[in-house]
Scaffold this active site. Structure first.
Site, PDB file in Angstrom:
ATOM      1  CE  LYS A 169      -4.284   1.204   2.369  1.00 24.61           C
ATOM      2  NZ  LYS A 169      -5.050   0.969   3.815  1.00 24.61           N
TER       3      LYS A 169
HETATM    4  O1  G3P Z   1      -7.582   2.146   5.461  1.00 25.94           O
HETATM    5  C1  G3P Z   1      -7.830   3.358   5.228  1.00 25.94           C
HETATM    6  C2  G3P Z   1      -9.450   3.921   5.559  1.00 25.94           C
HETATM    7  O2  G3P Z   1     -10.373   2.890   5.611  1.00 25.94           O
HETATM    8  C3  G3P Z   1      -9.369   4.669   6.789  1.00 25.94           C
HETATM    9  O3  G3P Z   1     -10.924   5.038   7.247  1.00 25.94           O
HETATM   10  O4  G3P Z   1     -12.424   5.869   8.912  1.00 25.94           O
HETATM   11  O5  G3P Z   1      -9.882   6.192   9.334  1.00 25.94           O
HETATM   12  O6  G3P Z   1     -11.310   7.304   7.575  1.00 25.94           O
HETATM   13  P1  G3P Z   1     -11.092   5.985   8.359  1.00 25.94           P
END
Ligand code: G3P
Length: 217
Positions: free
Chosen positions: A83
């Site tokens: 990633k």
């Molecule tokens: O893995 C990346 C993403 O899914 C993060 O989500 O909720 O931290 O914006 P969030």
């Protein structure tokens, strides 16, 4: 649509995997911090549970260092997806590692143009963040639709991995739009099964069944 689980919590991954709900896993530096585990050890453990793509994120900021980190992460297991962030260095890393046959997930995507660049760099997955756009009073789901249209216009093979999913509505809307994959926290995926009418109906069935006095086994 594939379901990836967005966590580095091995117990949670295992529980969802037993339900047949895990096509892959995504992690990021914040989720590794939350797990309290060593990135190499926890990622290896996840790869022993899940046979689908497991995203492990680089943390360097230059392309050369990202490439070195990506190669090290890829040694963990054959299903590792490296990633990288959507920066120039990340795009260069994506191009080099994709050309070497590794899966690459380009993350922190907030615009259709960024998604276009990731596809041209050979990304296996692009991760547009829905919830974080919603947080800014923008419409995160519109971005998923725009990327779907652009990728279909030019037959790009990069898979849309809708990320930063916070609600069941995000999941169903991504499915309607045609996102290839969603990644969501375990609680969101588990919550998709919930419906008050299911609970009410089951209660009625149990009550009526008790009155029959029968047993199946
Ligand atoms: O893995 C990346 C993403 O899914 C993060 O989500 O909720 O931290 O914006 P969030």
């Amino acid at each position: 649509m594939k379901f990836f689980v967005d966590t580095a919590d091995v117990a949670a991954i295992s529980e969802l995997n037993d339900l047949g709900m895990v096509d892959g896993v995504t992690t990021n530096p914040s989720l590794i911090l939350k797990s309290g585990r060593n990135i190499l050890e926890v990622t290896k453990e996840i790869c022993e549970i899940v046979s689908g793509p497991v995203s492990a994120e680089v943390v360097a900021l230059t392309a050369d260092e990202m490439i070195a980190e990506g190669r090290k992460l890829a040694e963990i297991a054959p299903n590792i997806t490296v990633k990288v962030p959507l920066t120039h260095a990340g795009l260069k890393t994506c191009k080099v590692l994709s050309d070497n046959g590794l899966m690459v997930n380009v993350t922190l995507c907030f615009s259709a143009n960024q998604a276009l660049l990731a596809a041209k760099a050979g990304a296996t997955f692009i991760s547009p963040f829905i919830g974080r756009l919603d947080d800014m009073n923008l419409e995160g789901l519109d971005l998923i639709q725009d990327i779907r249209t652009i990728y279909d216009n030019y037959d790009f093979k990069t898979q849309i991995l809708a990320a930063s999913i916070r609600t069941a509505n995000h999941v169903s809307q991504c499915a309607l739009i045609g996102a290839d994959v969603i990644t969501a926290p375990p609680a969101v995926i588990k919550g998709l099964a919930n419906h008050p009418l299911t609970d009410k109906g089951l209660e009625q069935f149990m009550s009526d069944w008790a009155k029959t006095g029968q047993k199946i086994v």
